[in-house]
Every structure is written in structure tokens, then in C-alpha cells.
Design a protein around this motif. Structure first.
Motif, PDB file in Angstrom:
ATOM      1  N   TRP A 126       0.788  -0.889   0.331  1.00  0.00           N
ATOM      2  CA  TRP A 126      -0.099   0.236   0.379  1.00  0.00           C
ATOM      3  C   TRP A 126       0.864   0.791  -0.428  1.00  0.00           C
ATOM      4  O   TRP A 126       0.428   2.936   0.705  1.00  0.00           O
ATOM      5  CB  TRP A 126      -1.218  -0.374   0.723  1.00  0.00           C
ATOM      6  CG  TRP A 126      -0.146   0.234   2.673  1.00  0.00           C
ATOM      7  CD1 TRP A 126       0.568  -0.332   2.662  1.00  0.00           C
ATOM      8  CD2 TRP A 126      -0.647   1.400   3.465  1.00  0.00           C
ATOM      9  NE1 TRP A 126       0.898   0.192   4.412  1.00  0.00           N
ATOM     10  CE2 TRP A 126      -0.356   1.239   4.620  1.00  0.00           C
ATOM     11  CE3 TRP A 126      -2.232   2.201   3.608  1.00  0.00           C
ATOM     12  CZ2 TRP A 126      -1.042   1.974   6.119  1.00  0.00           C
ATOM     13  CZ3 TRP A 126      -2.137   2.694   4.072  1.00  0.00           C
ATOM     14  CH2 TRP A 126      -1.477   2.405   5.865  1.00  0.00           C
ATOM     15  N   CYS A 234       9.001  -4.245  10.603  1.00  0.00           N
ATOM     16  CA  CYS A 234       8.217  -2.837   9.671  1.00  0.00           C
ATOM     17  C   CYS A 234      10.234  -2.497  10.104  1.00  0.00           C
ATOM     18  O   CYS A 234      10.629  -1.654  10.566  1.00  0.00           O
ATOM     19  CB  CYS A 234       8.050  -2.398  11.091  1.00  0.00           C
ATOM     20  SG  CYS A 234       7.415  -0.302  10.275  1.00  0.00           S
ATOM     21  N   PRO A 235      10.554  -2.359   8.307  1.00  0.00           N
ATOM     22  CA  PRO A 235      11.258  -0.995   7.941  1.00  0.00           C
ATOM     23  C   PRO A 235      11.541   0.394   9.209  1.00  0.00           C
ATOM     24  O   PRO A 235      13.034   0.661   8.913  1.00  0.00           O
ATOM     25  CB  PRO A 235      11.244  -1.416   6.293  1.00  0.00           C
ATOM     26  CG  PRO A 235      10.330  -1.022   6.446  1.00  0.00           C
ATOM     27  CD  PRO A 235       9.151  -2.171   7.454  1.00  0.00           C
ATOM     28  N   CYS A 303       4.604   5.142   8.604  1.00  0.00           N
ATOM     29  CA  CYS A 303       5.277   4.094   7.542  1.00  0.00           C
ATOM     30  C   CYS A 303       5.090   4.319   6.008  1.00  0.00           C
ATOM     31  O   CYS A 303       5.106   5.253   5.743  1.00  0.00           O
ATOM     32  CB  CYS A 303       3.527   3.184   7.093  1.00  0.00           C
ATOM     33  SG  CYS A 303       2.645   2.124   6.586  1.00  0.00           S
ATOM     34  N   GLY A 305       4.542   1.698   3.856  1.00  0.00           N
ATOM     35  CA  GLY A 305       2.938   0.911   2.861  1.00  0.00           C
ATOM     36  C   GLY A 305       3.917  -0.766   2.753  1.00  0.00           C
ATOM     37  O   GLY A 305       2.922  -1.179   1.558  1.00  0.00           O
ATOM     38  N   CYS A 306       4.882  -1.036   3.156  1.00  0.00           N
ATOM     39  CA  CYS A 306       5.249  -2.239   2.328  1.00  0.00           C
ATOM     40  C   CYS A 306       4.476  -3.658   2.392  1.00  0.00           C
ATOM     41  O   CYS A 306       4.342  -4.667   2.081  1.00  0.00           O
ATOM     42  CB  CYS A 306       6.264  -2.559   3.009  1.00  0.00           C
ATOM     43  SG  CYS A 306       6.434  -3.049   5.485  1.00  0.00           S
ATOM     44  N   GLY A 307       3.475  -3.788   3.588  1.00  0.00           N
ATOM     45  CA  GLY A 307       2.921  -4.691   3.530  1.00  0.00           C
ATOM     46  C   GLY A 307       3.303  -5.839   4.786  1.00  0.00           C
ATOM     47  O   GLY A 307       2.341  -6.728   4.876  1.00  0.00           O
ATOM     48  N   CYS A 309       3.873  -6.126   7.879  1.00  0.00           N
ATOM     49  CA  CYS A 309       2.569  -6.206   9.201  1.00  0.00           C
ATOM     50  C   CYS A 309       1.481  -6.951   8.785  1.00  0.00           C
ATOM     51  O   CYS A 309       1.079  -7.478   9.856  1.00  0.00           O
ATOM     52  CB  CYS A 309       2.201  -5.157   9.793  1.00  0.00           C
ATOM     53  SG  CYS A 309       1.676  -3.710   8.957  1.00  0.00           S
ATOM     54  N   LEU A 319      -1.258  -2.111  10.122  1.00  0.00           N
ATOM     55  CA  LEU A 319      -1.771  -0.481  10.386  1.00  0.00           C
ATOM     56  C   LEU A 319      -2.418  -0.196   9.015  1.00  0.00           C
ATOM     57  O   LEU A 319      -3.458   0.726   9.338  1.00  0.00           O
ATOM     58  CB  LEU A 319       0.030   0.129  10.084  1.00  0.00           C
ATOM     59  CG  LEU A 319       0.221   1.688  10.210  1.00  0.00           C
ATOM     60  CD1 LEU A 319       0.015   1.481  11.748  1.00  0.00           C
ATOM     61  CD2 LEU A 319       0.622   2.040   9.547  1.00  0.00           C
TER      62      LEU A 319
END
Ligand code: SF4
Ligand code: SF4
Length: 349
Positions: A126, A234-235, A303, A305-307, A309, A319
Motif C-alpha cells: 500500500w 517493519c522497516p 509507515c 506501505g510495505c505490507g 505487518c 497498520l
């Protein structure tokens, strides 16, 4: 590329998992890959590292020793969401009044070669929502984006130029405006493929203005297992703990990843814990990621938006879901929530 640089690239590991690891030959590099579960940011902020070491002798003060300097790496194939995460970490560790030397030393040895996306890698991406993709606008030394059978190569720094110069005949001068326009057309056309298209700005507004109901955090807190997985993959999450390790006259101060979902994270030496309950910790996690204060300090939400989580939370409290449920149950604004899908499970009791 220096002879001392290591080449870290997306490659397949045991059981076919995609990881960023040192590769010895071009054959081992995956060029068409879903992003790795562990971000390549782990080469900048490792799960565990020695901050310094010391020797101890009876009756003498400890003799502090420097750690081995970090190795030079070319991080190849970093997706734009992770490039944005590196920019965030740079600001977090080096952009304030105090510079984190350990991070800065590591960062100075890394060259970032991004791989732009022309569509989501899977249904959890996202980045279009959190303004981190599908292609990087800055933060890279070099960026490659597939355009038809070719790659558009963009140079973002002198380091990137130093990588391009020896390539010689491998590269041809782009008819720059045309190729860039084609890349932008491909990217634009891919936007509708991203599952979550709701803008997180509304969630930022409600949570920053303290316009979210207490019951929402109690519901989410009741579902959360407190496993910390969402923060550990989470990066952007940059929290760490430190501890001492000592054996046979040698010691080291170690820093390691931590999570604000762990009860011990905010436990004070007196025994008082300002975030004793899971609902308080859940609010803190979401608030820190989405509040305006984070945006103004680091230039973006917490965030990218890497997805990741979404992939790891067995309670389905990720998130994107939290942002969505805030938008629905924060101060009502139907026009703003009309287009965003709800992840099943978020906000249910
Ligand atoms: S939100 Fe999910 S991944 Fe995060 S701590 Fe709770 S149960 Fe674990
Ligand atoms: S909060 Fe989730 S989607 Fe956002 S950057 Fe972290 S892991 Fe990725």
C-alpha cells in the motif's frame, strides 16, 4: 564499485524464501521478486550488534575498544518502500541534535540501488497510500525500473554515477523524456491495482487531534497477542534496547531490536509502567506511526506501505487496517472513507 564492496541482492534461500543476502554470482540474483519479509534495512540497523566492546581486568577500570568497522555493501534491488524507510531511519538516527555514530558508520558504507515497481508485488502493498512508491523519487544512489524489455536507469548521487561509468556499452543513453514518460505512464496505470487506496491523511488527522474513541483501542488491545512481530518486520520501526554481555574478561554492549508492543518496553526502573495495558500500547504504536509530530520530524508518516505487518500479524491488526478503522470510527467523514476497503477482522471484538 570498489573491490572491497559486497554485493547484497534479492536471492532465494532455504525453502524458496526471498532474502537479501550476499551473492557471489549474477545467476543467484532474483530480478522478478516479491519483497523480502525482512527488509534490507537490516544491513543498516541489524537485529543485534555490538556498540562497543571492553576488556576487564581485576582492579582496573574496563578498557573500552572499538568494534570492527562495518563492511562496504552495495544493496541491490531495494524496493521503493524500503528506500523511503532508509530515508526515515537516516533522519531518525542522524537528523537530530545528536547523531548516532554506530548507525552513521554503517550508513556511510552502503550504496543503495533501488528497483522501482510498476505494480504491487502482492496484495499487501500500500505504498501508494503512504507516498513511498511505486517508484522512488529520491533517496537512492541508482534506481532501475523495468520498462518493457529494458531497464530505465536513474542516477541519484555521485556514488550512483560511479557505478554507471564502468558499465560502458551495457548502457545506452536514454531518449530521456520519452523513456521517463513511458515509465511514469506504466506507474500511473498500476495505481488501481493497489488494494488499499484510502489516503492515510484522514487517519492522521483523527489520531493527531485525539479524535479516536477509547473503546477502539480497548478492542484492538484485546485482540493483540503482544508478540511484537508487526514492529520487528517493519522497516521504519527504529526502537532498540541495549544490554551487556560479558564472558572471560571481555564484555560488549549490545543493541537489539525492541517493540513498543512488549510490556517491558516502557517499564521504568521504579516499577512504574506508563503503558501498562495492551490498549495503551496499541494506541502508542498507532499514534507514533500516524501522528503529525512524526510527519513533521521525519518528513513522512511512520509507515512506508510495505505490507509486512499485514503478512505477519496473526490477529489481523496491521497498520492499513488500523488506519482504516480510525477513519471509520474517528470523527465521521463519510466522503473520505467511501473508497477504502476494510481488512476483515480489524476493529472487531
Ligand atoms: S498487532 Fe499483531 S503482530 Fe503486532 S504485537 Fe499485536 S498480535 Fe503481534
Ligand atoms: S507499518 Fe506495516 S505496512 Fe507500514 S512500513 Fe511498517 S510493516 Fe510496512
Amino acid at each position: 564499485m570498489n573491490a572491497t564492496d559486497h554485493f547484497i541482492a534479492p536471492t532465494l534461500a532455504l525453502h524458496g524464501d526471498l532474502v537479501f543476502a550476499r551473492v557471489a554470482s549474477a545467476d543467484a540474483v532474483e530480478l522478478d521478486y516479491e519483497n523480502s519479509l525482512i527488509s534490507p534495512t537490516c544491513y543498516l540497523l541489524p537485529q543485534r550488534e555490538a556498540v562497543f566492546t571492553y576488556a576487564m581486568a581485576d582492579g582496573a577500570p574496563p578498557e573500552v575498544r572499538a568494534v570492527v568497522p562495518p563492511e562496504s555493501d552495495i544493496l541491490f534491488g531495494v524496493r521503493p518502500c524500503d528506500v523511503a524507510a532508509i530515508e526515515y531511519l537516516d533522519r531518525f538516527f542522524m537528523g537530530g541534535e545528536f547523531k548516532d555514530d554506530v548507525y552513521a558508520r554503517r550508513r556511510a558504507t552502503k550504496t543503495i540501488v533501488a528497483m522501482g515497481c510498476t505494480g504491487p508485488q502482492n496484495e499487501t502493498c500500500w505504498c501508494t497510500c503512504s507516498h513511498a512508491g511505486p517508484v522512488a523519487r529520491n533517496g537512492f544512489d541508482l534506481q532501475l525500473t523495468p520498462v518493457g524489455d529494458d531497464y530505465l536507469v536513474e542516477v541519484g548521487s555521485e556514488r550512483g554515477m560511479a557505478l554507471v561509468e564502468p558499465a560502458g556499452d551495457l548502457l545506452t543513453e536514454a531518449g530521456a523524456p520519452e523513456l521517463l514518460a513511458e515509465r511514469d505512464r506504466l506507474v500511473e496505470a498500476s495505481w488501481h491495482k493497489f488494494g488499499c487506496q484510502g489516503n492515510i491523511a484522514q487517519a492522521m488527522r483523527w489520531i493527531s487531534g485525539d479524535d479516536t474513541p477509547e473503546e477502539l483501542w480497548q478492542e484492538l488491545g484485546a485482540k493483540c497477542f503482544g508478540c511484537g512481530s508487526c514492529s520487528l518486520v517493519c522497516p521504519v520501526c527504529s526502537c532498540f534496547d541495549t544490554y551487556e554481555y560479558a564472558e572471560d574478561g571481555m564484555g560488549a554492549r549490545i543493541r537489539c531490536w525492541d517493540s513498543c508492543h512488549f510490556p517491558g518496553y516502557s517499564l521504568e526502573a521504579s516499577g512504574f509502567n506508563p503503558r501498562e495495558t495492551a490498549s495503551e500500547r496499541m494506541f502508542h504504536y498507532a499514534h507514533h506511526k500516524l501522528c503529525y509530530d512524526t510527519f513533521s520530524k521525519y518528513g513522512r508518516p511512520g509507515c512506508v506501505g510495505c505490507g509486512r505487518c499485514v503478512q505477519v500479524c496473526s490477529a489481523q491488526i496491521d497498520l492499513p487496517s488500523i488506519a482504516q478503522v480510525i477513519r471509520e470510527r474517528g470523527r465521521q467523514c463519510r466522503d473520505c472513507t467511501a473508497h477504502a476497503p476494510v481488512h476483515e477482522g480489524a476493529g472487531e471484538t
